[in-house]
Design a protein around this motif. Structure first.
Motif, PDB file in Angstrom:
ATOM      1  N   UNK A  32      17.718 -54.576 -27.509  1.00 27.51           N
ATOM      2  CA  UNK A  32      17.703 -53.771 -26.138  1.00 27.51           C
ATOM      3  C   UNK A  32      18.242 -52.500 -26.431  1.00 27.51           C
ATOM      4  N   UNK A  33      18.943 -52.100 -27.369  1.00 27.88           N
ATOM      5  CA  UNK A  33      19.219 -50.850 -27.678  1.00 27.88           C
ATOM      6  C   UNK A  33      18.221 -49.878 -27.800  1.00 27.88           C
ATOM      7  N   UNK A  34      17.074 -50.681 -28.917  1.00 27.91           N
ATOM      8  CA  UNK A  34      15.787 -50.017 -29.151  1.00 27.91           C
ATOM      9  C   UNK A  34      14.964 -49.517 -27.913  1.00 27.91           C
ATOM     10  N   UNK A  35      15.114 -50.618 -26.858  1.00 23.17           N
ATOM     11  CA  UNK A  35      14.118 -50.433 -25.816  1.00 23.17           C
ATOM     12  C   UNK A  35      14.991 -49.554 -24.876  1.00 23.17           C
ATOM     13  N   UNK A  36      16.364 -49.468 -24.545  1.00 16.40           N
ATOM     14  CA  UNK A  36      16.819 -48.401 -23.912  1.00 16.40           C
ATOM     15  C   UNK A  36      16.539 -47.101 -24.411  1.00 16.40           C
ATOM     16  N   UNK A  37      16.690 -46.662 -25.857  1.00 14.06           N
ATOM     17  CA  UNK A  37      16.274 -45.488 -26.336  1.00 14.06           C
ATOM     18  C   UNK A  37      14.840 -45.099 -26.001  1.00 14.06           C
ATOM     19  N   UNK A  38      13.857 -46.006 -26.143  1.00 13.71           N
ATOM     20  CA  UNK A  38      12.512 -45.884 -25.927  1.00 13.71           C
ATOM     21  C   UNK A  38      12.372 -45.120 -24.529  1.00 13.71           C
ATOM     22  N   UNK A  39      12.962 -45.928 -23.389  1.00 19.06           N
ATOM     23  CA  UNK A  39      12.818 -45.932 -22.149  1.00 19.06           C
ATOM     24  C   UNK A  39      13.422 -44.293 -21.826  1.00 19.06           C
ATOM     25  N   UNK A  40      14.665 -43.985 -22.421  1.00 20.32           N
ATOM     26  CA  UNK A  40      15.205 -42.810 -22.176  1.00 20.32           C
ATOM     27  C   UNK A  40      14.421 -41.763 -22.776  1.00 20.32           C
ATOM     28  N   UNK A  41      13.777 -41.943 -23.931  1.00 21.13           N
ATOM     29  CA  UNK A  41      12.865 -40.948 -24.408  1.00 21.13           C
ATOM     30  C   UNK A  41      11.610 -40.703 -23.562  1.00 21.13           C
ATOM     31  N   UNK A  42      11.155 -41.760 -22.709  1.00 18.28           N
ATOM     32  CA  UNK A  42      10.055 -41.379 -22.028  1.00 18.28           C
ATOM     33  C   UNK A  42      10.538 -40.638 -20.466  1.00 18.28           C
ATOM     34  N   UNK A  43      11.849 -40.896 -20.247  1.00 22.33           N
ATOM     35  CA  UNK A  43      12.474 -39.987 -19.183  1.00 22.33           C
ATOM     36  C   UNK A  43      12.644 -38.674 -19.356  1.00 22.33           C
ATOM     37  N   UNK A  49       9.208 -36.493 -13.496  1.00 23.44           N
ATOM     38  CA  UNK A  49       8.694 -37.382 -12.692  1.00 23.44           C
ATOM     39  C   UNK A  49       9.337 -38.137 -11.622  1.00 23.44           C
ATOM     40  N   UNK A  50       8.667 -38.876 -10.515  1.00 25.57           N
ATOM     41  CA  UNK A  50       9.386 -39.406  -9.818  1.00 25.57           C
ATOM     42  C   UNK A  50      10.026 -40.774  -9.933  1.00 25.57           C
ATOM     43  N   UNK A  51       9.244 -41.713 -10.917  1.00 26.77           N
ATOM     44  CA  UNK A  51       9.812 -42.882 -11.315  1.00 26.77           C
ATOM     45  C   UNK A  51       9.415 -43.076 -12.707  1.00 26.77           C
ATOM     46  N   UNK A  52      10.212 -43.985 -13.456  1.00 28.88           N
ATOM     47  CA  UNK A  52       9.931 -44.424 -14.761  1.00 28.88           C
ATOM     48  C   UNK A  52      10.233 -45.845 -14.762  1.00 28.88           C
ATOM     49  N   UNK A  53       9.268 -47.026 -14.510  1.00 29.90           N
ATOM     50  CA  UNK A  53       9.449 -48.225 -14.372  1.00 29.90           C
ATOM     51  C   UNK A  53       8.952 -48.867 -15.689  1.00 29.90           C
ATOM     52  N   UNK A  95       7.983 -53.293 -25.255  1.00 34.17           N
ATOM     53  CA  UNK A  95       8.279 -52.719 -24.056  1.00 34.17           C
ATOM     54  C   UNK A  95       7.217 -51.715 -23.566  1.00 34.17           C
ATOM     55  N   UNK A  96       6.954 -51.993 -22.357  1.00 31.35           N
ATOM     56  CA  UNK A  96       5.850 -50.949 -21.704  1.00 31.35           C
ATOM     57  C   UNK A  96       6.767 -50.202 -20.532  1.00 31.35           C
ATOM     58  N   UNK A  97       6.657 -48.963 -20.533  1.00 36.55           N
ATOM     59  CA  UNK A  97       7.128 -48.084 -19.516  1.00 36.55           C
ATOM     60  C   UNK A  97       5.909 -47.096 -18.840  1.00 36.55           C
ATOM     61  N   UNK A  98       6.271 -47.237 -17.537  1.00 38.44           N
ATOM     62  CA  UNK A  98       5.147 -46.653 -16.640  1.00 38.44           C
ATOM     63  C   UNK A  98       5.853 -45.459 -16.046  1.00 38.44           C
ATOM     64  N   UNK A  99       5.162 -44.251 -16.115  1.00 37.74           N
ATOM     65  CA  UNK A  99       5.556 -43.159 -15.336  1.00 37.74           C
ATOM     66  C   UNK A  99       4.827 -42.847 -14.364  1.00 37.74           C
ATOM     67  N   UNK A 100       5.324 -42.521 -13.158  1.00 37.23           N
ATOM     68  CA  UNK A 100       4.492 -41.943 -11.866  1.00 37.23           C
ATOM     69  C   UNK A 100       4.700 -40.919 -11.475  1.00 37.23           C
ATOM     70  N   UNK A 101       3.820 -39.903 -11.256  1.00 36.02           N
ATOM     71  CA  UNK A 101       3.852 -38.493 -10.505  1.00 36.02           C
ATOM     72  C   UNK A 101       3.196 -38.657  -9.077  1.00 36.02           C
ATOM     73  N   UNK A 102       3.978 -38.643  -8.239  1.00 36.25           N
ATOM     74  CA  UNK A 102       3.569 -39.168  -6.911  1.00 36.25           C
ATOM     75  C   UNK A 102       2.456 -38.148  -6.388  1.00 36.25           C
ATOM     76  N   UNK A 103       1.532 -38.389  -5.716  1.00 38.79           N
ATOM     77  CA  UNK A 103       0.294 -37.547  -5.374  1.00 38.79           C
ATOM     78  C   UNK A 103       0.325 -37.056  -3.998  1.00 38.79           C
ATOM     79  N   UNK A 104       1.188 -37.585  -3.148  1.00 39.53           N
ATOM     80  CA  UNK A 104       1.404 -37.289  -1.878  1.00 39.53           C
ATOM     81  C   UNK A 104       0.768 -38.305  -0.670  1.00 39.53           C
ATOM     82  N   UNK A 105       0.448 -39.399  -1.219  1.00 35.20           N
ATOM     83  CA  UNK A 105      -0.195 -40.439  -0.459  1.00 35.20           C
ATOM     84  C   UNK A 105       0.293 -41.541  -0.613  1.00 35.20           C
TER      85      UNK A 105
END
Length: 207
Positions: A32-43, A49-53, A95-105
């Motif tokens: 879990x520590x490795x997963x948390x570090x990966x997600x934090x790196x993406x953030x 970005x608005x979301x990192x799921x 671990x899969x992380x998906x970042x979203x940049x909101x496009x207004x719609x």
């Protein structure tokens, strides 16, 4: 578990849905520590970005540790769809992380589920996935006249020589696919009439 699918090289790819960008990333994680570090790196990489799921699965048994997060998206529209991609892939320790940049719609619940699913799949498809197998490492101590027989046997078995040391005797280091190890030891004994000793050194998973 004798073998499993694993991420050999993480990947990334993105999709566009009504001007919103969804960028999928994958990584191999053992804890879990490795997963948390990966997600934090993406953030940090996508601080604007608005979301990192994300979702991840850790463990090789029948009940791996599963976690996911919608990170502010409507409940059930991001983390869970990503987790379903993780589970459907059959890949372990991922671990899969998906970042979203909101496009207004606004995409609506169904649109978000599809977008996060497609982005997770895109990241997965951009990765290098390999089968990892449980191997037993062993050392064979042989007289020189038996070396040829050993090399022939190993070449016709689910085994591989990793090193050979030449001294008064020949020390042959091998990796043997775990399910056939006992048969391998028996074959070595029979072929060399018991002149070769086999010593188990440990276990690893292939890369």
């Amino acid at each position: 578990m004798e073998e499993y699918l694993a991420v050999a090289e993480g990947g990334q790819d993105e999709i566009i849905e009504k001007k919103s960008r969804f960028i999928g990333y994958t990584a191999s994680v053992q804890t879990e520590d490795e997963a948390a570090a990966f997600i934090e790196g993406i953030r940090k990489k996508h601080y604007d970005a608005r979301h990192c799921c994300y979702a991840y699965s850790i463990g090789l048994d029948n009940q791996p540790l599963l976690r996911f997060s919608d990170d502010g998206e409507p409940q059930g529209t991001a983390g869970k769809p990503i987790l379903e991609v993780v589970q459907g892939s059959g890949v372990r320790n991922i671990c899969i992380a998906v970042v979203r940049y909101f496009g207004g719609t606004l995409l609506g619940t169904g649109g978000l589920v599809r977008a996060y699913t497609d982005a997770a799949k895109a990241g997965l498809e951009a990765s290098v996935i390999r089968q990892r197998r449980r191997l037993i490492e062993a050392e064979l101590s042989a007289e020189y006249p038996d070396l040829g027989k050993l090399q022939y046997l190993i070449g016709n078995t689910d085994a591989e020589i990793t090193d050979t040391v030449y001294t008064e005797r020949v020390l042959v280091k091998v990796q043997v696919y775990a399910p056939v190890y006992d048969r391998f030891v028996k074959a070595v004994t029979e072929v060399t009439a018991g002149r070769v000793s086999v010593e188990k050194r440990g276990e690893v998973f292939s890369l």
